[in-house]
Write a protein that holds these residues in place. Structure first.
Motif, PDB file in Angstrom:
ATOM      1  N   PHE A   1       0.840  -1.206   0.000  1.00  0.00           N
ATOM      2  CA  PHE A   1       0.000   0.000   0.000  1.00  0.00           C
ATOM      3  C   PHE A   1       0.876   1.258   0.000  1.00  0.00           C
ATOM      4  O   PHE A   1       0.557   2.249  -0.655  1.00  0.00           O
ATOM      5  CB  PHE A   1      -0.943   0.005   1.206  1.00  0.00           C
ATOM      6  N   LEU A   2       1.978   1.208   0.725  1.00  0.00           N
ATOM      7  CA  LEU A   2       2.890   2.364   0.760  1.00  0.00           C
ATOM      8  C   LEU A   2       3.508   2.601  -0.615  1.00  0.00           C
ATOM      9  O   LEU A   2       3.541   3.738  -1.109  1.00  0.00           O
ATOM     10  CB  LEU A   2       4.020   2.093   1.764  1.00  0.00           C
ATOM     11  N   VAL A   3       3.999   1.522  -1.224  1.00  0.00           N
ATOM     12  CA  VAL A   3       4.669   1.660  -2.531  1.00  0.00           C
ATOM     13  C   VAL A   3       3.672   2.157  -3.579  1.00  0.00           C
ATOM     14  O   VAL A   3       3.965   3.050  -4.366  1.00  0.00           O
ATOM     15  CB  VAL A   3       5.265   0.294  -2.972  1.00  0.00           C
ATOM     16  N   ASP A   4       2.469   1.571  -3.540  1.00  0.00           N
ATOM     17  CA  ASP A   4       1.483   1.924  -4.551  1.00  0.00           C
ATOM     18  C   ASP A   4       0.989   3.361  -4.390  1.00  0.00           C
ATOM     19  O   ASP A   4       0.624   4.024  -5.351  1.00  0.00           O
ATOM     20  CB  ASP A   4       0.294   0.956  -4.481  1.00  0.00           C
ATOM     21  N   ALA A   5       0.985   3.824  -3.130  1.00  0.00           N
ATOM     22  CA  ALA A   5       0.489   5.177  -2.857  1.00  0.00           C
ATOM     23  C   ALA A   5       1.518   6.244  -3.217  1.00  0.00           C
ATOM     24  O   ALA A   5       1.180   7.413  -3.382  1.00  0.00           O
ATOM     25  CB  ALA A   5       0.132   5.286  -1.375  1.00  0.00           C
ATOM     26  N   TYR A   6       2.788   5.840  -3.335  1.00  0.00           N
ATOM     27  CA  TYR A   6       3.869   6.832  -3.513  1.00  0.00           C
ATOM     28  C   TYR A   6       3.803   7.490  -4.891  1.00  0.00           C
ATOM     29  O   TYR A   6       3.865   6.831  -5.920  1.00  0.00           O
ATOM     30  CB  TYR A   6       5.225   6.159  -3.328  1.00  0.00           C
ATOM     31  N   HIS A   7       3.641   8.796  -4.891  1.00  0.00           N
ATOM     32  CA  HIS A   7       3.621   9.556  -6.158  1.00  0.00           C
ATOM     33  C   HIS A   7       4.542  10.765  -6.039  1.00  0.00           C
ATOM     34  O   HIS A   7       4.605  11.390  -4.982  1.00  0.00           O
ATOM     35  CB  HIS A   7       2.213  10.081  -6.460  1.00  0.00           C
TER      36      HIS A   7
ATOM     37  N   ARG B   1      -6.184  16.707  -0.794  1.00  0.00           N
ATOM     38  CA  ARG B   1      -4.807  16.206  -0.993  1.00  0.00           C
ATOM     39  C   ARG B   1      -4.476  15.954  -2.465  1.00  0.00           C
ATOM     40  O   ARG B   1      -3.403  16.328  -2.936  1.00  0.00           O
ATOM     41  CB  ARG B   1      -4.656  14.894  -0.217  1.00  0.00           C
ATOM     42  N   ASP B   2      -5.408  15.310  -3.187  1.00  0.00           N
ATOM     43  CA  ASP B   2      -5.070  14.858  -4.535  1.00  0.00           C
ATOM     44  C   ASP B   2      -5.177  15.964  -5.577  1.00  0.00           C
ATOM     45  O   ASP B   2      -4.323  16.092  -6.442  1.00  0.00           O
ATOM     46  CB  ASP B   2      -5.958  13.671  -4.922  1.00  0.00           C
ATOM     47  N   THR B   3      -6.241  16.771  -5.481  1.00  0.00           N
ATOM     48  CA  THR B   3      -6.418  17.816  -6.499  1.00  0.00           C
ATOM     49  C   THR B   3      -5.771  19.130  -6.066  1.00  0.00           C
ATOM     50  O   THR B   3      -5.598  20.026  -6.888  1.00  0.00           O
ATOM     51  CB  THR B   3      -7.913  18.091  -6.726  1.00  0.00           C
TER      52      THR B   3
ATOM     53  N   GLN C   1       1.885  17.304   4.966  1.00  0.00           N
ATOM     54  CA  GLN C   1       0.694  16.451   5.053  1.00  0.00           C
ATOM     55  C   GLN C   1       0.535  15.606   3.792  1.00  0.00           C
ATOM     56  O   GLN C   1       0.147  14.444   3.859  1.00  0.00           O
ATOM     57  CB  GLN C   1      -0.567  17.291   5.311  1.00  0.00           C
ATOM     58  N   ASP C   2       0.872  16.187   2.625  1.00  0.00           N
ATOM     59  CA  ASP C   2       0.808  15.414   1.364  1.00  0.00           C
ATOM     60  C   ASP C   2       1.710  14.195   1.459  1.00  0.00           C
ATOM     61  O   ASP C   2       1.349  13.099   1.041  1.00  0.00           O
ATOM     62  CB  ASP C   2       1.281  16.267   0.180  1.00  0.00           C
ATOM     63  N   GLU C   3       2.884  14.406   2.017  1.00  0.00           N
ATOM     64  CA  GLU C   3       3.911  13.364   2.053  1.00  0.00           C
ATOM     65  C   GLU C   3       3.501  12.177   2.925  1.00  0.00           C
ATOM     66  O   GLU C   3       4.045  11.086   2.785  1.00  0.00           O
ATOM     67  CB  GLU C   3       5.202  13.991   2.611  1.00  0.00           C
ATOM     68  N   VAL C   4       2.560  12.382   3.835  1.00  0.00           N
ATOM     69  CA  VAL C   4       2.110  11.250   4.656  1.00  0.00           C
ATOM     70  C   VAL C   4       0.686  10.825   4.300  1.00  0.00           C
ATOM     71  O   VAL C   4       0.112   9.945   4.925  1.00  0.00           O
ATOM     72  CB  VAL C   4       2.229  11.536   6.177  1.00  0.00           C
ATOM     73  N   GLY C   5       0.124  11.483   3.279  1.00  0.00           N
ATOM     74  CA  GLY C   5      -1.162  11.019   2.750  1.00  0.00           C
ATOM     75  C   GLY C   5      -2.395  11.532   3.460  1.00  0.00           C
ATOM     76  O   GLY C   5      -3.483  10.968   3.307  1.00  0.00           O
ATOM     77  N   THR C   6      -2.263  12.636   4.226  1.00  0.00           N
ATOM     78  CA  THR C   6      -3.432  13.203   4.926  1.00  0.00           C
ATOM     79  C   THR C   6      -4.477  13.663   3.911  1.00  0.00           C
ATOM     80  O   THR C   6      -4.150  14.410   2.979  1.00  0.00           O
ATOM     81  CB  THR C   6      -2.990  14.398   5.798  1.00  0.00           C
ATOM     82  N   PHE C   7      -5.713  13.234   4.109  1.00  0.00           N
ATOM     83  CA  PHE C   7      -6.731  13.481   3.086  1.00  0.00           C
ATOM     84  C   PHE C   7      -7.096  14.960   2.924  1.00  0.00           C
ATOM     85  O   PHE C   7      -7.154  15.466   1.822  1.00  0.00           O
ATOM     86  CB  PHE C   7      -7.987  12.655   3.392  1.00  0.00           C
ATOM     87  N   TYR C   8      -7.363  15.625   4.060  1.00  0.00           N
ATOM     88  CA  TYR C   8      -7.770  17.035   3.985  1.00  0.00           C
ATOM     89  C   TYR C   8      -6.960  17.896   4.948  1.00  0.00           C
ATOM     90  O   TYR C   8      -6.657  17.462   6.058  1.00  0.00           O
ATOM     91  CB  TYR C   8      -9.261  17.193   4.327  1.00  0.00           C
TER      92      TYR C   8
END
Ligand code: GAP
Length: 441
Positions: A319-325, A418-420, A392-399
């Motif tokens: 999940f960590l590898v797949d989430a990494y962008h 986070r994404d947009t 926060q982006d770097e740890v995947g925080t949603f909002y």
């Protein structure tokens, strides 16, 4: 607009290991003493992530089904368990030593029969090495040997009758368990992929011999779908059927779900047909009748077992590898962990724009106190806003919810996705409902 910068596979793993350490996902075990080979500790964010992986599994595999129950068996078991299961005799790696450079390898890891260190073909005879950790229980050092369980599965088999008698289940039904397992792995490495202490999420699903093959296929598809539902990209998952000579001593068939890790396609989870091997073995070694009785026909028999067996740590790593962008935004690289809503360790960060403004701080703390009753939240005021967003982006925080001077006037805060990276002004009294809707599964 952002464009995706493709991190090279070769250094992707290095970046992930470094991010995990720097941000508190995963630390080397007992690091102050130089670490311990293949043992890792989950830090504050890693602990949250791993909990989310386990509860997503438990919810799908136990709570959302009618044919499953849970179990939490002990790690230490009667030593006969491991004779009956075949682990005392069969759970071995065969090792050879290179006579030239003294390096030691698993025989099945040698390519072309050559030493991977010095290239010479001159090895000692193979020696079997049992992977179980031996230990002693009670005060007598020499007697009372048992093992740290190398799989959680046996805790389920030895409790088959207890569960049957207390739940009155009819076939087919399954028992699920999450727990620690231990293997004295010879070749370790690849971060948390292969550890000596790890956690498994296992199902033993009991069915009839006639139904076993179909049931096996269904579990393979259901388990694959679980990873997809949690956001893993389809192209990074594949199924691989075991060849006959690869099968474990108890299995009639096995298919692995593999993930495309930076170090190559590797097993995430195995779904095996264990036949009636284990129940029969335990019946023989314990002298107890572990057969199932069909109450309508009166027939007694040993059920067949389908076993989806996954690793919590391997799933967490995938999940960590797949989430990494990595994305290039305004000529700067933005690192984002694009976890699914269910898995993101932190759902909301509350960020006061000015940490010395009492009004802003009071409102921001009030918002955080209110939100944390429902969502995992953090509060951060230790940097300028651009930096806080990146963190926060770097740890995947949603909002991210930002409180600024204007908030004190109009009662609104900025909510950033986070994404947009899109930002919206939301009234404070609507905030909880807004996030509840956005974060709903
Ligand atoms: N009960 C069946 C069983 O234990 P396995 O294929 O040996 O089967 C199941 O292990 C899963 O446990 C693997 O797919 C993997 O996810 C995880 N696992 C096994 N050994 C591991 C290790 N040394 N480190 C981390 N995870 C491991």
């Amino acid at each position: 607009m952002s464009k995706v910068a493709d991190p090279q596979k070769s250094d992707l793993m290095e970046k992930i290991v470094s991010l995990c350490k720097r941000r508190g996902f995963i630390f080397p075990s007992s690091e102050i003493y130089g670490g311990l080979g293949s043992a890792w500790d989950y830090g504050p964010l890693g602990a949250e992530l791993k909990r989310n992986v386990k509860s997503a599994w438990w919810s799908t595999v136990v709570h959302q089904r009618d044919d499953m129950v849970g179990l939490d068996a002990s790690i230490l078991m009667h030593p006969k368990t491991w004779e009956a299961s075949g682990h005392v005799n069969n759970f071995n790696d065969v090792l050879v030593d290179c006579r030239r450079c003294n390096s030691r390898f698993r025989i099945d890891h040698l390519k072309d029969g050559k030493c991977p260190s010095c290239g010479v073909k001159d090895f000692t005879d193979g020696r079997a090495f049992n992977l179980m950790f031996k230990t002693h229980y009670g005060a007598v050092e020499d007697g009372n040997v048992t093992y740290l369980r190398p799989e959680t599965a046996q805790g389920i088999f030895v409790n088959f009758k207890n569960v049957l008698d207390t739940t009155h289940r009819k076939l087919p039904f399954g028992i699920a368990q999450i727990g620690k397992a231990f293997r004295n792995e010879v070749t370790a490495g690849n971060f948390t992929f292969r550890m000596r202490e790890f956690e498994q999420m296992e199902v033993e699903y009991f069915t009839t011999k006639d139904q076993a093959a179909d049931c096996h296929q269904r579990w393979i598809q259901e388990r694959l779908q679980w990873y997809l539902n949690l956001g893993v990209r389809k192209e990074n998952l594949q199924l691989r059927k075991h060849a006959d000579d690869e099968l474990a001593h108890y299995a009639a068939a096995c298919t692995d779900i593999e993930y495309n890790f930076p170090f190559g396609w590797s097993e995430l989870e195995g779904i095996a047909n264990r036949t009636d091997y284990d129940l029969k073995q335990h019946a023989q070694f314990s002298g107890k009748d572990l057969q199932y009785q069909d109450l309508t026909t009166g027939e007694k028999f040993y059920p067949y077992v389908i076993e989806p067996s996954g690793g919590v740590d391997r799933a967490t790593l995938a999940f960590l590898v797949d989430a990494y962008h990595e994305e290039v935004v305004k000529d700067q690289t933005r690192v984002v962990l694009k976890f699914s809503k269910q898995l993101a360790p932190v759902k909301v960060a509350v960020l006061p724009l000015l940490k010395k403004n009492d009004g802003i701080v009071t409102l921001a703390k009030r918002i955080k106190n209110d939100l944390q009753k429902e969502f995992v939240c953090v509060y951060d005021d230790t940097a300028a806003i651009g930096k806080l967003y990146r963190r926060q982006d770097e740890v995947g925080t949603f909002y991210c919810v930002t409180v600024d001077v204007q908030s004190l006037e109009d009662g609104q805060v900025t909510v950033r996705d986070r994404d947009t990276m899109a930002q919206e002004r939301i009234a404070v009294d609507r905030l909880k409902g807004y996030l509840r809707e956005k974060l709903a599964l």
